[in-house]
Design a protein around this motif. Sequence first.
Motif, PDB file in Angstrom:
ATOM      1  N   ARG A 198      35.032  82.112   9.008  1.00  0.00           N
ATOM      2  CA  ARG A 198      36.055  81.103   8.701  1.00  0.00           C
ATOM      3  C   ARG A 198      35.455  79.741   9.003  1.00  0.00           C
ATOM      4  N   ARG A 199      36.137  78.709   8.586  1.00  0.00           N
ATOM      5  CA  ARG A 199      35.746  77.352   8.946  1.00  0.00           C
ATOM      6  C   ARG A 199      36.695  76.891  10.044  1.00  0.00           C
ATOM      7  N   THR A 200      36.130  76.209  11.050  1.00  0.00           N
ATOM      8  CA  THR A 200      36.945  75.740  12.178  1.00  0.00           C
ATOM      9  C   THR A 200      36.750  74.240  12.353  1.00  0.00           C
ATOM     10  N   GLY A 201      37.864  73.551  12.522  1.00  0.00           N
ATOM     11  CA  GLY A 201      37.821  72.121  12.816  1.00  0.00           C
ATOM     12  C   GLY A 201      38.509  71.847  14.138  1.00  0.00           C
ATOM     13  N   LEU A 202      37.826  71.155  15.015  1.00  0.00           N
ATOM     14  CA  LEU A 202      38.381  70.812  16.326  1.00  0.00           C
ATOM     15  C   LEU A 202      38.448  69.293  16.400  1.00  0.00           C
ATOM     16  N   PHE A 203      39.663  68.773  16.520  1.00  0.00           N
ATOM     17  CA  PHE A 203      39.880  67.325  16.503  1.00  0.00           C
ATOM     18  C   PHE A 203      40.390  66.870  17.864  1.00  0.00           C
ATOM     19  N   SER A 204      39.805  65.799  18.385  1.00  0.00           N
ATOM     20  CA  SER A 204      40.183  65.346  19.719  1.00  0.00           C
ATOM     21  C   SER A 204      39.838  63.876  19.880  1.00  0.00           C
ATOM     22  N   ALA A 205      40.593  63.205  20.749  1.00  0.00           N
ATOM     23  CA  ALA A 205      40.271  61.802  21.036  1.00  0.00           C
ATOM     24  C   ALA A 205      39.186  61.693  22.101  1.00  0.00           C
ATOM     25  N   THR A 206      39.067  62.728  22.939  1.00  0.00           N
ATOM     26  CA  THR A 206      38.050  62.723  23.993  1.00  0.00           C
ATOM     27  C   THR A 206      37.394  64.099  24.063  1.00  0.00           C
ATOM     28  N   MET A 207      36.162  64.127  24.513  1.00  0.00           N
ATOM     29  CA  MET A 207      35.447  65.383  24.697  1.00  0.00           C
ATOM     30  C   MET A 207      35.302  65.683  26.182  1.00  0.00           C
ATOM     31  N   THR A 208      35.643  66.893  26.573  1.00  0.00           N
ATOM     32  CA  THR A 208      35.563  67.294  27.971  1.00  0.00           C
ATOM     33  C   THR A 208      34.729  68.566  28.080  1.00  0.00           C
ATOM     34  N   ASP A 209      34.407  68.950  29.322  1.00  0.00           N
ATOM     35  CA  ASP A 209      33.655  70.189  29.529  1.00  0.00           C
ATOM     36  C   ASP A 209      34.433  71.396  29.021  1.00  0.00           C
ATOM     37  N   ALA A 210      35.764  71.354  29.203  1.00  0.00           N
ATOM     38  CA  ALA A 210      36.597  72.476  28.750  1.00  0.00           C
ATOM     39  C   ALA A 210      36.531  72.609  27.229  1.00  0.00           C
ATOM     40  N   ILE A 211      36.488  71.471  26.524  1.00  0.00           N
ATOM     41  CA  ILE A 211      36.387  71.520  25.068  1.00  0.00           C
ATOM     42  C   ILE A 211      35.030  72.073  24.656  1.00  0.00           C
ATOM     43  N   SER A 212      33.990  71.711  25.390  1.00  0.00           N
ATOM     44  CA  SER A 212      32.660  72.254  25.096  1.00  0.00           C
ATOM     45  C   SER A 212      32.652  73.773  25.193  1.00  0.00           C
ATOM     46  N   GLU A 213      33.381  74.303  26.185  1.00  0.00           N
ATOM     47  CA  GLU A 213      33.505  75.758  26.321  1.00  0.00           C
ATOM     48  C   GLU A 213      34.221  76.341  25.101  1.00  0.00           C
TER      49      GLU A 213
END
Length: 507
Positions: A198-213
Amino acid sequence: MSAVPNQAGSWSTLETPLSEPIMETLGLLGFDAMTPVQAGAIPLFMKNKDVVVEAVTGSGKTLAFVIPIIEKLTRREDPLKKHEIGALIITPTRELAQQIHSVFSTFIDDHPKKDQLTLGLFIGGTTTLAQDITTFNQSCPRILIGTPGRLEELLTRSQKIVNTKELEVLVMDEADRLLDMGFSQQLSRIIAQLPKQRRTGLFSATMTDAISELVRAGLRNPVRIVVKVEDLTSKGSVQRTPASLDINYIVCDPEQKLIQLVRLLQAELNDMEGARKFIVYFATCACVDYFYKLLKQIGDLKPFSLHSLHGQMDTKRRTATYTNFTQLPPAVPAVLLCTDVASRGLDIPDVDYVIQIDPPQDPKAFTHRCGRAARAGRKGKATVFLIRGREETYIEFLKLRKIPLERGYYRLEDGSVCDNVLKNDDAEDEKITTSEVEDASVAPFIATLRAIVKKDRDMHDRGMKAFVSWARAYSKHEASFIFRLKDVDLGRVATGYGLLKVQKCPN
């Protein structure tokens, strides 16, 4: 990391041309050119790449996934069958899910292939899981939009009626807030139900360690897109707020905050080109409830349509408030009092001015609050009130985080302003850079507040509850080296609330 053009071109410059129905709708909406987020993300989605997008609030992220999803589903060789879904969009709040649903509807309602693009909104709150299962069975949606809890239930507890084998796109919007709000387990269980191809898009205003996981767990070799805003006053540096947004701060004493709010609103109203739509942030739900009832009885605010919104309201009230505020004509002066429930994702049109009575507990929320104004390139203003003293160091704290602020002036009763910066270095505390303003009209204003509170026991109780909730929130501030309850004169805070005595506060 993908390089995104500073000046995004017209939609016709996309490598994979958009279909005629999409182009027509964009033209009707007046979207003649792409934003940098759209120019970066849409081509990658169309080329079947996973994307991780970090961009300031109000940068046009929603269309960056709405358009590719519609294009992908209408270009399928084999149409989806009865219970098969083609796209899944996960959002942290019901309001944001409803907003995304309305954006999709704008593009789908008159689309010649709308039977392949049916929408399903699943957010809980007003419906049971059984009712949502019935709705799914009856409408057979191809695009599911919802909050993590209800979507997880729909995928795992509905006897597998939702067939995800043909899913083309997963989008996690406001991903940092999804994780901040404790949805990581639900996200993991949802992702486990989806096909790997599938294709996945992750949109966020900030990047955190949890998002990296989360990226490592749910995306395959994603392309990261970072859209930054250049600070025009100091070339080369980067800021975290839109360039079209002017942010200032006003320093005053606790009991002066509310009268400063009233005067600021009046000044904008009296200016022919002044702001008309305001969002005012308070620390807690109890504060919103109390000040909404209090400010409605202030004569100087009679020209304004007042509204309140917070997370403890039931879903129907929240939806009604959001709808009423957003549907007001742009020329009608209106104020929305709220907590951080409205600091992220909600696209409230025509917001001109954001005022923060209380700085947020989470410093990241400062940017998101301010970003309710100046969306999609519009001009906007934002003001934060700071208590004279230690809170003034918050300015340097924000500047280190690439959030530029200018100093604002204390507003006087006659409409003039007062520069209350200390003219010398005589302050006993080096943190204090502001002199006290002797404002004779504050006492009568407080007397008016107290008169309102005195005649209504319910107002008195709400005021006490609001004050205690504020103190509790203040004591848990993430920037606790700046916001220390022991440094605040609680008597003056209580006076600013129109209270007659100080309630015992938490330690």
